[in-house]
Design a protein around this motif. Structure first.
Motif, PDB file in Angstrom:
ATOM      1  N   ILE A 135       0.841  -1.203   0.000  1.00 29.99           N
ATOM      2  CA  ILE A 135       0.000   0.000   0.000  1.00 29.99           C
ATOM      3  C   ILE A 135       0.870   1.245   0.000  1.00 29.99           C
ATOM      4  N   LYS A 136       1.947   1.242   0.792  1.00 31.23           N
ATOM      5  CA  LYS A 136       2.842   2.403   0.820  1.00 31.23           C
ATOM      6  C   LYS A 136       3.502   2.622  -0.536  1.00 31.23           C
ATOM      7  N   GLN A 153       0.917   4.090  -2.882  1.00 34.06           N
ATOM      8  CA  GLN A 153       0.651   5.493  -2.564  1.00 34.06           C
ATOM      9  C   GLN A 153       1.770   6.383  -3.101  1.00 34.06           C
ATOM     10  N   GLU A 159       1.273   9.361  -5.873  1.00 36.76           N
ATOM     11  CA  GLU A 159       1.764  10.724  -5.664  1.00 36.76           C
ATOM     12  C   GLU A 159       2.689  11.152  -6.795  1.00 36.76           C
TER      13      GLU A 159
END
Length: 177
Positions: free
Chosen positions: A46-47, A50, A54
């Motif tokens: 998930i990180k 993300q 971005e």
């Protein structure tokens, strides 16, 4: 003193409590710990996702500007019917190449017909062209050459980069009658 299993376990705890504790320990080892490891792996994914989102958001404005610039002047390249240039119109050659270069904001360094390629029976004439400008204008110049109906082929293109501008040298064959 003799040690046995019964010395460590008090006699007042029933046997089913041991079975219950063993099942609970088995549940923790077999179910909860692997799920915890799986959740930590998912958190890492998930990180990463993300961070990618971005990054894509940051590049979106650049993409939109390039997309809008790319569609402004996009048109099909010209493909006119081929014709031949008469021998007495060789001066028209120089003027038309200068006009195309001026239209795309390029400087004409030289336009010289190669007289050695022009014989009594020759059907083509070689023209040496030298231009100065930037690469995108040169691209537009080449597209403008597509409008020249007596252009037979481009034999050679040399690109020389200087500190502030680029120089383009070309050998172009033109069809004669």
């Amino acid at each position: 003193m003799k040690l046995s299993f019964s010395t460590f376990i008090p006699k007042n705890i029933p046997a089913h409590m041991f079975v219950l504790l063993a099942i609970l320990l088995l549940l923790v080892l077999a179910g909860i710990i692997p799920k915890h490891v799986s959740l930590s792996n998912l958190d890492e994914r998930i990180k990463k996702m993300q961070l990618e989102v971005e990054e894509q958001k940051g590049l979106q404005s650049i993409y939109q500007s390039l997309k809008s610039k790319g569609h402004k002047g996009v048109k099909a390249l010209p493909f006119p019917a081929k014709s031949r240039l008469s021998r007495d119109q060789t001066e028209v050659i120089l003027g038309s190449f200068r006009d195309i270069a001026k239209k795309v904001n390029m400087d004409t360094l030289y336009l010289s017909p190669d007289m050695s390629s022009l014989g009594p029976d020759s059907r083509f004439i070689l023209v040496n062209v030298g231009l100065r400008g930037d690469f995108f204008n040169f691209r537009r110049f080449l597209a403008g050459l597509g409008d020249v109906t007596y252009l037979e082929r481009i034999e050679e293109i040399q690109i020389q980069e200087n500190a502030d501008v680029m120089e383009f040298k070309m050998k172009i064959w033109l069809a004669l009658t």
